[in-house]
Design an enzyme around this catalytic site. Structure first.
Site, PDB file in Angstrom:
ATOM      1  CB  CYS A 190       7.264  47.678 -29.579  1.00  0.00           C
ATOM      2  SG  CYS A 190       6.830  46.167 -30.455  1.00  0.00           S
ATOM      3  CG  HIS A 211       6.496  44.112 -25.908  1.00  0.00           C
ATOM      4  ND1 HIS A 211       5.231  43.587 -26.057  1.00  0.00           N
ATOM      5  CD2 HIS A 211       6.884  44.506 -27.150  1.00  0.00           C
ATOM      6  CE1 HIS A 211       4.862  43.666 -27.327  1.00  0.00           C
ATOM      7  NE2 HIS A 211       5.840  44.228 -28.005  1.00  0.00           N
TER       8      HIS A 211
HETATM    9  P1  NAP Z   1      -2.629  47.727 -38.113  1.00  0.00           P
HETATM   10  O1  NAP Z   1      -3.460  47.759 -36.900  1.00  0.00           O
HETATM   11  O2  NAP Z   1      -2.791  46.584 -39.042  1.00  0.00           O
HETATM   12  O3  NAP Z   1      -2.901  49.104 -38.944  1.00  0.00           O
HETATM   13  C1  NAP Z   1      -2.387  49.329 -40.251  1.00  0.00           C
HETATM   14  C2  NAP Z   1      -2.794  50.705 -40.785  1.00  0.00           C
HETATM   15  O4  NAP Z   1      -2.278  50.863 -42.112  1.00  0.00           O
HETATM   16  C3  NAP Z   1      -4.297  50.928 -40.920  1.00  0.00           C
HETATM   17  O5  NAP Z   1      -4.594  52.292 -40.791  1.00  0.00           O
HETATM   18  C4  NAP Z   1      -4.570  50.476 -42.369  1.00  0.00           C
HETATM   19  O6  NAP Z   1      -5.732  51.079 -42.943  1.00  0.00           O
HETATM   20  C5  NAP Z   1      -3.347  51.027 -43.054  1.00  0.00           C
HETATM   21  N1  NAP Z   1      -3.086  50.290 -44.293  1.00  0.00           N
HETATM   22  C6  NAP Z   1      -3.069  48.948 -44.471  1.00  0.00           C
HETATM   23  N2  NAP Z   1      -2.817  48.648 -45.778  1.00  0.00           N
HETATM   24  C7  NAP Z   1      -2.679  49.830 -46.415  1.00  0.00           C
HETATM   25  C8  NAP Z   1      -2.417  50.206 -47.760  1.00  0.00           C
HETATM   26  N3  NAP Z   1      -2.242  49.292 -48.729  1.00  0.00           N
HETATM   27  N4  NAP Z   1      -2.333  51.512 -48.070  1.00  0.00           N
HETATM   28  C9  NAP Z   1      -2.517  52.452 -47.116  1.00  0.00           C
HETATM   29  N5  NAP Z   1      -2.769  52.171 -45.813  1.00  0.00           N
HETATM   30  C10 NAP Z   1      -2.843  50.879 -45.468  1.00  0.00           C
HETATM   31  O7  NAP Z   1      -1.093  47.789 -37.767  1.00  0.00           O
HETATM   32  P2  NAP Z   1      -0.374  48.411 -36.430  1.00  0.00           P
HETATM   33  O8  NAP Z   1      -0.268  47.403 -35.372  1.00  0.00           O
HETATM   34  O9  NAP Z   1      -0.990  49.722 -36.145  1.00  0.00           O
HETATM   35  O10 NAP Z   1       1.135  48.584 -36.952  1.00  0.00           O
HETATM   36  C11 NAP Z   1       1.489  49.623 -37.842  1.00  0.00           C
HETATM   37  C12 NAP Z   1       2.987  49.653 -38.006  1.00  0.00           C
HETATM   38  O11 NAP Z   1       3.595  49.882 -36.749  1.00  0.00           O
HETATM   39  C13 NAP Z   1       3.597  48.347 -38.542  1.00  0.00           C
HETATM   40  O12 NAP Z   1       4.669  48.682 -39.384  1.00  0.00           O
HETATM   41  C14 NAP Z   1       4.078  47.658 -37.277  1.00  0.00           C
HETATM   42  O13 NAP Z   1       5.129  46.774 -37.537  1.00  0.00           O
HETATM   43  C15 NAP Z   1       4.538  48.842 -36.455  1.00  0.00           C
HETATM   44  N6  NAP Z   1       4.589  48.625 -35.017  1.00  0.00           N
HETATM   45  C16 NAP Z   1       3.522  48.167 -34.340  1.00  0.00           C
HETATM   46  C17 NAP Z   1       3.617  48.025 -32.947  1.00  0.00           C
HETATM   47  C18 NAP Z   1       2.498  47.529 -32.121  1.00  0.00           C
HETATM   48  O14 NAP Z   1       2.716  47.376 -30.895  1.00  0.00           O
HETATM   49  N7  NAP Z   1       1.319  47.280 -32.691  1.00  0.00           N
HETATM   50  C19 NAP Z   1       4.766  48.372 -32.288  1.00  0.00           C
HETATM   51  C20 NAP Z   1       5.828  48.858 -33.000  1.00  0.00           C
HETATM   52  C21 NAP Z   1       5.728  48.981 -34.360  1.00  0.00           C
HETATM   53  P3  NAP Z   1      -7.159  50.306 -43.029  1.00  0.00           P
HETATM   54  O15 NAP Z   1      -7.795  50.397 -41.675  1.00  0.00           O
HETATM   55  O16 NAP Z   1      -7.891  51.089 -44.059  1.00  0.00           O
HETATM   56  O17 NAP Z   1      -6.864  48.887 -43.445  1.00  0.00           O
END
Ligand code: NAP
Length: 344
Positions: free
Chosen positions: A150, A242
């Site tokens: 991001c 950001h």
């Molecule tokens: P998050 O809120 O922690 O969500 C993670 C997701 O993955 C949830 O649906 C979770 O399911 C699932 N998950 C976790 N462990 C798992 C497993 N062992 N097997 C299958 N599914 C699993 O994370 P997020 O902020 O959305 O970020 C997701 C990705 O996007 C990351 O790689 C992050 O680096 C990237 N990212 C995030 C942003 C941002 O601004 N947040 C920006 C750019 C990139 P449950 O609900 O069942 O745990």
């Protein structure tokens, strides 16, 4: 034509944003949602701690969340969006590609792999041609395209606009919102009344991903841009958006007025979610600001401001919504590009 899509990691912060963007999308129809074993088997409305101000769309509320496994979903899905944590994506995204799925992924694993296109459609849509190389090398029927981090997405379109002057050196300091760390990323006790001058791995991602995005593609191989890029990343107590302070040196002379013209005239992509203009440049020195400017053009516009010539080159600020333009919207844009280029 409508394409059927699924979301891997659909219950998380980015997964919810994907649902928000895909539910009303005219070209995509959500058919499958996956998450961890703890969520699998539950209807989406019970599995997700929904944190977006608009309600859970009815079209997904009763979909049963599946395990994140290629055998757990229907194989007639045209495209998967992935918002899995990086370590999980590293383990399973390749399995989906091997099983024949196309994956537009937001997860940071494999972004720098030589045969994986890292794409911002308005900047380097031609890198998508790397998918053919990837399929040949890995023997996959499916394939994966990645969008960058991001904080990288916020800055790179402005750099692409300035590259006509021959970028040679870039310094950036970020002020990043807490949503960038995911729901469980930063506790309130850590971030309220505070700023944290370290975000693990973020500086390295900004430095390497920028050079890949701005690099060339000759139909077979990528070359990295040769500008020196150094980043300093800080977490601050904003919710979304950001803000970044950037200093740029170029081989050719570049005034603040030249830079403003280059940014304002930089082309958007002919895709449903690409805003026009791509970059909004503010005259007011105190703009852009996260709270005022992150939602512009459905959270997909890049904002810039504070352009001035300094002893360290051209200086400016830029801003983008980190979970929309910087994550979910970036994956959707790549999905739209895959559709436009006939991959679906
Ligand atoms: P998050 O809120 O922690 O969500 C993670 C997701 O993955 C949830 O649906 C979770 O399911 C699932 N998950 C976790 N462990 C798992 C497993 N062992 N097997 C299958 N599914 C699993 O994370 P997020 O902020 O959305 O970020 C997701 C990705 O996007 C990351 O790689 C992050 O680096 C990237 N990212 C995030 C942003 C941002 O601004 N947040 C920006 C750019 C990139 P449950 O609900 O069942 O745990």
């Amino acid at each position: 034509m409508t394409h059927t899509v699924g979301i891997l990691g659909a219950t998380g912060a980015v997964g919810q944003r994907l649902i928000q963007l895909l539910d009303p999308h005219l070209d995509f129809e959500i058919e499958a949602l996956t998450a961890s074993s703890e969520s699998a088997g539950k209807p989406y409305r019970k599995a997700a701690k929904w944190r977006i101000s608009t309600p859970i769309p009815e079209s997904v509320a009763d979909i049963t969340v599946a395990e994140t496994d290629p055998d757990a979903i229907d194989n007639d899905i045209d495209l998967l969006f992935s918002s899995l944590p990086s370590a999980v994506g590293e383990r399973v995204e390749s399995d989906f590609c091997e099983a024949g799925y196309l994956v537009s992924s937001n997860s940071s694993n494999q972004r720098m792999a030589e045969d994986v296109p890292l794409v911002i459609p308005e900047v380097n849509a031609d890198h998508l041609g790397l998918l053919e190389v990837q399929r040949d090398e890995r023997g996959w029927d499916g394939a994966m395209v990645k969008n960058p981090n991001c904080s990288t997405i916020t800055m790179v379109p402005t750099l692409a606009a300035l590259d006509e002057f021959g970028l040679s050196r870039v310094h950036v300091a970020t002020l990043q919102a807490v949503s960038g760390a995911g729901y469980d990323g930063v506790t309130s006790m850590e971030i309220i009344d505070n700023a944290i001058p370290h975000i693990g791995g973020e500086e390295e991602k900004m430095e390497s991903e920028s050079k890949k995005l701005l690099g060339g593609f000759d139909g077979a191989e990528l070359s990295m841009h040769d500008a020196a890029v150094s980043a300093s990343c800080n977490r601050i107590p904003t919710l979304d958006g950001h803000l970044e302070n950037v200093w740029v040196e170029a081989e050719e002379d570049m005034t603040a007025e030249d830079a403003r013209e280059a940014m304002e005239s930089y082309e958007s992509a002919d895709l449903p979610s690409s805003p026009d203009p791509l970059i909004r440049v503010f005259e007011e020195p105190e703009r852009p600001q996260p709270r005022l400017d992150r939602e512009r053009e459905n959270g997909m516009q890049i904002c810039a401001g504070g352009l001035r010539e300094s002893e360290s080159g051209l200086q400016y600020n830029c801003l983008a919504h980190n979970t929309l333009r910087g994550a979910a919207g970036a994956s959707v844009l790549n999905g739209e590009l895959l559709a436009k280029e006939g991959y679906l």
